[in-house]
Design a protein around this motif. Structure first.
Motif, PDB file in Angstrom:
ATOM      1  N   ILE A  19       0.862  -1.186   0.000  1.00 52.21           N
ATOM      2  CA  ILE A  19       0.000   0.000   0.000  1.00 52.21           C
ATOM      3  C   ILE A  19       0.898   1.235   0.000  1.00 52.21           C
ATOM      4  CG2 ILE A  19      -1.783   1.266   1.255  1.00 52.21           C
ATOM      5  CD1 ILE A  19      -2.670  -1.441   2.441  1.00 52.21           C
ATOM      6  N   PRO A  20       0.877   2.031  -1.070  1.00 49.93           N
ATOM      7  CA  PRO A  20       1.826   3.148  -1.223  1.00 49.93           C
ATOM      8  C   PRO A  20       1.851   4.117  -0.051  1.00 49.93           C
ATOM      9  CG  PRO A  20       0.629   2.772  -3.260  1.00 49.93           C
ATOM     10  CD  PRO A  20      -0.028   1.912  -2.221  1.00 49.93           C
ATOM     11  N   GLU A  21       0.676   4.464   0.499  1.00 50.61           N
ATOM     12  CA  GLU A  21       0.618   5.440   1.581  1.00 50.61           C
ATOM     13  C   GLU A  21       1.379   4.944   2.821  1.00 50.61           C
ATOM     14  OE1 GLU A  21      -2.560   6.025  -1.290  1.00 50.61           O
ATOM     15  OE2 GLU A  21      -1.987   4.274  -0.062  1.00 50.61           O
ATOM     16  N   LEU A  22       1.224   3.669   3.128  1.00 56.95           N
ATOM     17  CA  LEU A  22       1.910   3.107   4.286  1.00 56.95           C
ATOM     18  C   LEU A  22       3.406   3.011   4.040  1.00 56.95           C
ATOM     19  CD1 LEU A  22      -0.511   0.228   5.381  1.00 56.95           C
ATOM     20  CD2 LEU A  22      -0.345   2.541   6.290  1.00 56.95           C
ATOM     21  N   ARG A  23       3.763   2.574   2.835  1.00 59.66           N
ATOM     22  CA  ARG A  23       5.185   2.457   2.495  1.00 59.66           C
ATOM     23  C   ARG A  23       5.875   3.816   2.561  1.00 59.66           C
ATOM     24  NH1 ARG A  23       5.299   1.214  -3.151  1.00 59.66           N
ATOM     25  NH2 ARG A  23       5.393   3.473  -3.357  1.00 59.66           N
ATOM     26  N   ASP A  24       5.240   4.824   1.981  1.00 63.97           N
ATOM     27  CA  ASP A  24       5.831   6.168   1.954  1.00 63.97           C
ATOM     28  C   ASP A  24       5.940   6.747   3.357  1.00 63.97           C
ATOM     29  OD1 ASP A  24       5.930   5.877  -0.760  1.00 63.97           O
ATOM     30  OD2 ASP A  24       4.203   7.168  -1.185  1.00 63.97           O
ATOM     31  N   ASP A  25       4.925   6.490   4.196  1.00 64.21           N
ATOM     32  CA  ASP A  25       4.948   6.990   5.562  1.00 64.21           C
ATOM     33  C   ASP A  25       6.082   6.346   6.354  1.00 64.21           C
ATOM     34  OD1 ASP A  25       3.423   8.546   7.747  1.00 64.21           O
ATOM     35  OD2 ASP A  25       3.604   6.544   8.624  1.00 64.21           O
ATOM     36  N   LEU A  26       6.253   5.033   6.188  1.00 64.31           N
ATOM     37  CA  LEU A  26       7.320   4.335   6.905  1.00 64.31           C
ATOM     38  C   LEU A  26       8.698   4.834   6.466  1.00 64.31           C
ATOM     39  CD1 LEU A  26       8.440   2.223   8.785  1.00 64.31           C
ATOM     40  CD2 LEU A  26       8.026   0.491   7.043  1.00 64.31           C
ATOM     41  N   ILE A  27       8.878   4.988   5.176  1.00 65.21           N
ATOM     42  CA  ILE A  27      10.166   5.465   4.660  1.00 65.21           C
ATOM     43  C   ILE A  27      10.474   6.867   5.196  1.00 65.21           C
ATOM     44  CG2 ILE A  27      11.395   6.206   2.577  1.00 65.21           C
ATOM     45  CD1 ILE A  27       9.957   3.932   1.082  1.00 65.21           C
ATOM     46  N   ALA A  28       9.473   7.748   5.175  1.00 65.56           N
ATOM     47  CA  ALA A  28       9.677   9.124   5.636  1.00 65.56           C
ATOM     48  C   ALA A  28      10.061   9.162   7.119  1.00 65.56           C
ATOM     49  CB  ALA A  28       8.409   9.950   5.399  1.00 65.56           C
ATOM     50  N   LYS A  29       9.366   8.368   7.933  1.00 64.89           N
ATOM     51  CA  LYS A  29       9.635   8.370   9.371  1.00 64.89           C
ATOM     52  C   LYS A  29      10.966   7.695   9.699  1.00 64.89           C
ATOM     53  CE  LYS A  29       4.826   8.904  10.644  1.00 64.89           C
ATOM     54  NZ  LYS A  29       3.546   8.252  10.957  1.00 64.89           N
ATOM     55  N   ALA A  30      11.304   6.655   8.930  1.00 64.00           N
ATOM     56  CA  ALA A  30      12.596   5.995   9.137  1.00 64.00           C
ATOM     57  C   ALA A  30      13.735   6.969   8.826  1.00 64.00           C
ATOM     58  CB  ALA A  30      12.694   4.744   8.269  1.00 64.00           C
ATOM     59  N   LYS A  31      13.596   7.726   7.746  1.00 65.27           N
ATOM     60  CA  LYS A  31      14.617   8.723   7.387  1.00 65.27           C
ATOM     61  C   LYS A  31      14.696   9.815   8.441  1.00 65.27           C
ATOM     62  CE  LYS A  31      14.520   8.156   2.349  1.00 65.27           C
ATOM     63  NZ  LYS A  31      14.178   8.806   1.044  1.00 65.27           N
ATOM     64  N   GLU A  32      13.540  10.248   8.921  1.00 61.22           N
ATOM     65  CA  GLU A  32      13.490  11.326   9.917  1.00 61.22           C
ATOM     66  C   GLU A  32      14.257  10.958  11.183  1.00 61.22           C
ATOM     67  OE1 GLU A  32      10.162  13.622  12.723  1.00 61.22           O
ATOM     68  OE2 GLU A  32       9.520  12.313  11.065  1.00 61.22           O
ATOM     69  N   HIS A  33      14.157   9.689  11.584  1.00 56.42           N
ATOM     70  CA  HIS A  33      14.776   9.264  12.829  1.00 56.42           C
ATOM     71  C   HIS A  33      16.091   8.502  12.612  1.00 56.42           C
ATOM     72  CE1 HIS A  33      11.312  10.566  15.150  1.00 56.42           C
ATOM     73  NE2 HIS A  33      10.518   9.938  14.286  1.00 56.42           N
ATOM     74  N   GLY A  34      16.581   8.512  11.380  1.00 53.92           N
ATOM     75  CA  GLY A  34      17.858   7.864  11.097  1.00 53.92           C
ATOM     76  C   GLY A  34      17.839   6.359  11.274  1.00 53.92           C
ATOM     77  N   ILE A  35      16.718   5.738  10.970  1.00 49.97           N
ATOM     78  CA  ILE A  35      16.573   4.287  11.124  1.00 49.97           C
ATOM     79  C   ILE A  35      16.901   3.594   9.804  1.00 49.97           C
ATOM     80  CG2 ILE A  35      14.942   2.412  11.593  1.00 49.97           C
ATOM     81  CD1 ILE A  35      13.350   4.443  13.306  1.00 49.97           C
ATOM     82  N   PRO A  36      17.849   2.677   9.797  1.00 46.96           N
ATOM     83  CA  PRO A  36      18.129   1.918   8.569  1.00 46.96           C
ATOM     84  C   PRO A  36      16.889   1.170   8.109  1.00 46.96           C
ATOM     85  CG  PRO A  36      19.844   1.554  10.211  1.00 46.96           C
ATOM     86  CD  PRO A  36      18.733   2.262  10.913  1.00 46.96           C
TER      87      PRO A  36
END
Length: 271
Positions: free
Chosen positions: A70-87
């Motif tokens: 689901i694009p919305e969930l994938r994009d949200d996870l990627i954005a938050k992972a980048k925000e918090h420096g999570i690999p």
């Protein structure tokens, strides 16, 4: 000697998460025996679910691997992972996008399509439930009903092997062999072709058991990990397996997947 803490990998999926976990386990084997802890977060269908995973990683640390279609969930996870420096690793996105371009077709973006609720799926669920119920001698009545019976001393991978075979639709019961306790009489009455003995090098088993004791916070010199005790257990197990006349596989330097392949090949030959 210092022992590294396990790397924690969160497998996030909008379905059961089995695909992601299988990929992570395969990759983790390349770093054995460095510990890798896999935490599966299945059926993530909303932003709240993503937030819970991100918060858990912020607290405990770790990597996130995901199979979100689901694009919305994938994009949200990627954005938050980048925000918090999570690999983070997107296992499906690049493949789906490339296939879409090659096929000139939009993907359906429907979770869970690899696991339809058909007869095969329910056989798998039944086999997993069977493996849990008849694990490590909890209930010896499963011996008569099992497709495969595993015999071995403690820490010969009976339980993970049972679960792996269960995911291949085999009903597996496993029986621990301990010198102080005679095995159930049923193992001498069922067809020996479906009984698998698991053997292991005593020094290898000693290392495995010491690591297990460390994990539990117990002294490494406990009888459980004593080399002489281990040799007694292995001699007892060999005696039982010889009496049965079952096939025996050495698991000393084999991954669970390798042993499972040998077991399935054997079962296929004797059926």
């Amino acid at each position: 000697m210092d022992h590294p803490l396990p790397t924690r990998v969160y497998v996030v999926s909008d379905s059961v998460g089995e695909t992601g976990e299988s990929v992570v386990r395969a990759a983790a084997m390349q770093f054995h025996p460095v510990p890798v802890e896999i935490v599966r977060a299945p059926f993530i269908h909303d932003i709240e679910g993503i937030d819970k995973v991100i918060n858990a990683i912020r607290i405990h640390g770790g990597i996130v691997v995901f199979t979100l279609v689901i694009p919305e969930l994938r994009d949200d996870l990627i954005a938050k992972a980048k925000e918090h420096g999570i690999p983070h690793i997107d296992l499906l996105g690049p493949v789906v996008n490339t296939l879409g371009q090659a096929l000139r077709q939009e993907p359906r973006r429907q979770p869970g399509m690899i696991h339809p609720l058909d007869e095969d799926y329910f056989k798998k669920v039944e086999a997993v439930e069977f493996a849990v119920k008849y694990d490590d001698g909890r209930d010896f009545s499963g011996i008569q009903k099992a497709d495969i019976i595993l015999l071995g001393v403690s820490r010969t991978s009976k339980t993970p092997l049972s679960m792996y075979l269960a995911h291949k639709r085999f009903k597996v019961a496993n029986v621990p062999l301990v010198p102080e306790m005679q095995p159930p009489a049923a193992i001498y009455t069922v067809a020996k072709d479906k009984i698998i003995g698991l053997r292991i090098d005593p020094d290898k088993l000693n290392v495995i058991r010491q690591e297990r004791l460390r994990t539990l916070g117990l002294a490494e010199n406990a009888t459980y990990a004593n080399v002489e005790r281990i040799k007694i257990e292995l001699a007892f197990a060999d005696k039982i397996m010889s009496k049965i006349g079952c096939v025996i596989f050495d698991v000393s330097n084999r991954a669970v997947e390798e042993t499972a392949s040998l077991v399935m090949d054997h079962i296929e030959r004797v059926q």
